[in-house]
Design a protein around this motif. Structure first.
Motif: not given
Lengths: 649, 649
Positions: A21-27
């Motif tokens: 999920e953090a990946f999606r937020r950062c993306a």
């Protein structure tokens, strides 16, 4: 911020989900920031995101105290992935996302196009590829020297592995046992020119293994795999625990957005707004958000300026000057060697980490560092014929609470590493370069070794102080002075033996009462009819020319400008009041001290009879006196020219 | 000269004996020359002698015609072994031994301390280590491009294998299929700092194998073994016949003289006379010979000056200019790309070797070389993120009968490779650097990518012509002009779109009748009260400032100095006659055009009201117009300053 304990063997399901999920937020942030700025590098940012998220989670870093001296250092060598870095730092609470999204790539904001240490959590300005690993080596070596436990993570691109400096850094890391250094390469297989293997064939794993590193290869999108390889590094569970470790993280450029994947276009180009909205939707975010940010960005004043990040201070006792009497004939580099030893004796104390470091590139004897090495073996760094790396690693060490001397010949200390020094300056390093073998004074080694262009280059480096001592006494004072300066300093000298400069009573001019003052010239001799302005090995030639002229009834002053930056403007203007000026130097005329003085005179609106004497062409291989005579830089020629200048009035 | 036929499997007994004796004769010359000169590098000369003797015997070189275009090239990368090289060339009849022994390292003689192409048989000046292989790559590539059969041998030291540039060159050689290139490394295991492995750990064979070369290891004192490995290269009997070959020749420094062997002292120091006599005796020569030579050397005038070695010429049709009308708004780099394509269309003809080559470092699109690549794919060289190698290989190619364009951003084309360009200049190359992305005009990519110091550096390179076009029309003319120049030329420009510069009637200033003349300024506008002196992207800002001033009743000229070297002195002095001068540039003030102009004014003894406007500090990341406005380089600020300057009279 999210923290992981490397003692645990694997991630929990909750952790794995959190990272996804953090990946999606950062993306989301990466896409917003680049599209909002209308420029930037989303592709590599996305492929490096998982590594960034995992590294900061495992590194001992604290958003509340981002400059803690005990922190782990995270160096981003491929500085163009700044959107990815800022996104992750925002995720971990180093700063809110608003200023990043609203100010990315805007004049006055810390959120520059390539990472800058002006942003909390960033250690090193990069952007010119291939230099970050050298900086990381400096930090890792600093931990070893100080007996500290911090580790250094260096994230790199795969394209930049082509730079030769990278392999220099790898070897240096092995030589100095930097097992506290971990490189994570984002192997997305693409660079601006397309497929990295097509651009330049390279077997990365084989090349790194050939230098003796531990090499681990993982799927760079797999958080579990990234975690395991990083914990292997942290716990020492690697094939050779005395060696640095490289993790090759295989990824896909543009990872996470279907239509961006494996498309080199998005290396250095943001998505246009429509595609950005589409990507946001694909990631599960409201596509209209883009328009709201666009609106907000319009009238947003910059709120997040550059954050200061001063080098760690080091307190140095400069000691007492060594004095050289009129009978001494030595070279300035020997005086440097003695001053350096004397500084080491005062500051590198037994049983404590050294305060003063010395680095050279296979020229220890020539640059007179042998006594220093013998006194402080652990502080001496023979860095091989690897000048690019050495200039950069020296700069990084100078920010870690050491007084760092980097010494080699002028052609290597300036000409060969100019861009490394430029990046040092942008990183606000505090490096002391003491360069021997300047000028045609090098003699028989010939033009490849005769540095007659250093001033043109050094004056182009914004904050470098530039000092060029005239004799052993002044060398000693200037080296001790440089040791106490907070910034970057260049001290330059020739190779040959020079006489001790004397005053009119035959005592050393730079005697017991002399105190070096930056920005001040030394009136070695006063004169009524004109002035020789000079420095370094040319001072004694000008003094001899003055003697010749004196026999011809002319009184000519000799002004030594050992401080080129800061520039001794007042002294030059005083010389202009007296009469004609002949500037003599062992340097190309067009960019030397003469050119610098001429500029000052023109800006002051002074019309003065002026001659610039130095090299009009590159000198050749031969004894210095022969070379100087062939170019009219011998005392007789200088006297003749000065006389003509005076009589032309 | 002694020649060998590589079709024969092994040396005859007679040949073996001849080489052993030739070795002794050459060793004698090495010892005599260095002791007579009182400086030089005997140690590595002795250990490389067998390789040198064998390479020249197998190479297709002819002492009667040493510059024959069809010759094999022998590049000496470790230029300090000049005594060894000159000894072998004397042995093979390229020149008598007398001038070498009597003039080695003497001012005015061709026999310089580090090898120079001024000596027949020498191909490339070296001395700064790690650059020779790049030059050799250029020569080998030239053979491939022209379909010629010549081979390139590159002799190297083992210490210099530490330089990062070497691995860049190795990869490039693989990419471009240089199986006509053979490197022979003198692995004597010693460098100035002692044992090479202690100085810097390096598994040389593993590193070279990792780049995909053929690697052969031999005893470098065994003529038979050297012969066999070289004939393997020449006959293609190597594991991969499509790849370059490296021969690691294991040797002993100081080979052949018992007390010199394996002693790093003799790397860079000659034997003192007594030891020299002892060594001569050991080699079977009359020790007293030294004294006779010493006596002869005393009054010997230099008889063997530098021999000319011009680049192979290439005839270029510059074609007809492309014209850009008032309605066009494009960037100068696009105009460069179009001019380059147009040159290629005229000169790179189907079925013939290309005359024009293009090289870039992973920036093909940005530097607008794509159309050139599509037109002349074999002439385009994507060289990866390997600027040091690329600058050097470009220089070497430019001497082989090609018009070579090397294009990248300013920070990479100048700052990063300054020393490679310096060595190019010493090698009298004919390189054309067209650099895009100069100045803060780069904008958001920030300070690492903003080259604001190129003039300080380029003016320090002796023979580089420097041209900075103001708009697309002038770019086209200057690129075509550069294409016909025999020497090194730099053409620089910004990144942004710029308006077509118009004359007072609204027609393109650089229109159909314009002809570019080096050393001449362009009076874009005349003025009575003062002059803006400027170039490049600042021209249109100065024109806008002029408009503002015109509304305030002031008439100010705009002088464009696109030709920085040769310098348009007359135009500047004319401006000084008119009134105050404000020099505006996208460059650091201290070393830019303003500084160059101030120097000229001071030397002319002109007192003029002068302002230099440019960057006082490094610019930052942001849109160019924002950055310029923050620094007072926008039209309104420039107008205000000019007005104050005029009214201060």
């Amino acid at each position: 911020m999210r923290k992981l304990n490397p003692e645990v063997l694997e991630l929990s399901a909750e952790e794995r989900q959190w990272f996804e999920e953090a990946f999606r937020r950062c993306a989301r942030r990466v896409l917003l920031a680049t599209t909002l700025a209308g420029s930037g590098h989303p592709g590599g940012s996305l492929s490096t995101l998982p590594s960034l998220l995992m590294v900061y989670a495992l590194a001992r870093v604290n958003p509340e105290n981002p400059r803690d001296p005990e922190r782990d250092r995270v160096v981003i060598s491929h500085g163009h992935i700044s959107p990815g870095v800022y996104s992750v730092l925002a995720e971990y609470g180093f700063f809110p996302e608003e200023p990043f999204l609203l100010e990315f790539r805007r004049a006055g904001s810390a959120f520059a196009g390539h990472v800058e240490q002006a942003v909390p959590g960033v250690e090193w300005n990069t952007g010119n590829l291939g230099q970050g690993l050298s900086a990381a080596c400096g930090m890792a070596r600093a931990a070893k020297l100080k007996g500290k436990a911090f580790r250094v993570f260096c994230l790199m691109g795969d394209g930049e592995q082509q730079k030769g400096q990278v392999i220099e850094a790898r070897r240096w890391a092995v030589k100095f046992g930097l097992n506290n250094l971990c490189v994570i390469v984002d192997v997305n297989g693409l660079q601006i020119g397309g497929d990295t293997y097509q651009v330049m064939p390279q077997d990365l794993a084989a090349e790194i293994e050939a230098t003796g590193w531990n090499v681990l290869e993982v799927n760079g999108h797999d958080f579990e795999a990234l975690y395991r390889s990083l914990r292997n590094f942290l716990t020492g569970e690697v094939p050779r625990s005395d060696r640095p470790t490289a993790i090759l993280a295989r990824t896909v450029m543009g990872h996470g957005v279907s239509f961006m994947e494996n498309d080199a276009r998005w290396h250095g180009m943001p998505l246009p707004p429509d595609l950005c909205r589409q990507a946001l939707a694909e990631l599960g975010f409201d596509p209209e958000e883009l328009d709201q940010w666009q609106e907000r960005r319009k009238n947003h004043p910059v709120s997040f300026p550059h954050q200061s990040h001063d080098p760690e201070p080091v307190e140095i006792d400069p000691g007492e000057p060594l004095l050289y009497g009129p009978e001494v004939k030595t070279d300035c580099r020997s005086a440097y060697g003695k001053a350096l030893l004397s500084l080491a004796e005062r500051n590198n104390l037994p049983g404590r980490p050294p305060k003063i470091l010395g680095l050279t590139c296979d020229l220890e004897g020539s640059v007179k560092m042998t006594a220093f090495r013998k006194h402080s073996p652990a502080a001496f760094h023979e860095s091989g014929i690897q000048e690019h790396h050495t200039a950069a690693v020296s700069g990084a060490l100078s920010r870690e609470g050491f007084l760092v001397f980097f010494s080699t010949f002028g052609v290597f200390a300036v000409d060969e590493v100019y861009n490394q020094l430029r990046l040092n300056v942008l990183n606000r390093t505090a490096l002391k370069i003491v360069s021997t073998h300047l000028g045609a004074d090098v003699g028989e080694d010939g033009p490849t070794h005769q540095c007659v262009d250093y001033l043109g280059l050094l004056l182009s480096l914004k904050d470098f102080e530039i000092y060029l001592p005239a004799d052993p006494n002044q060398t000693d004072r200037i080296v001790r002075f440089a040791a106490t300066r907070p910034g970057n300093v260049f001290v330059g000298m020739g190779r040959s033996k020079v006489p001790v400069i004397l005053d009119e009573e035959g005592r050393p001019f730079f005697g017991p009462d002399y105190r070096f003052e930056p920005g001040q010239g030394d009136w070695i001799r006063q004169g009524e009819h004109g002035t020789f302005v000079t420095y370094g090995t040319m001072v004694s030639r000008c003094l001899a020319a003055r003697e010749i002229l004196s026999q011809r009834g002319l009184s000519v002053g000799v002004l030594n400008l050992a401080s080129v930056r800061p520039f001794p403007r007042e002294d030059l203007l005083r010389a202009a009041e007296i009469g004609p000026i002949l500037i003599a130097e062992d340097h190309l005329v067009e960019t030397g001290l003469g050119a610098r003085c001429a500029q000052e005179l023109a800006l002051a609106g002074k019309a003065v009879r002026l001659r610039l004497r130095g090299w009009e062409e590159y000198p050749s291989s031969g004894k210095p006196d022969e070379l100087f005579a062939r170019a009219g830089l011998d005392p007789e020629s200088l006297a003749r020219e000065m006389e003509a200048l005076i009589r032309s009035a």
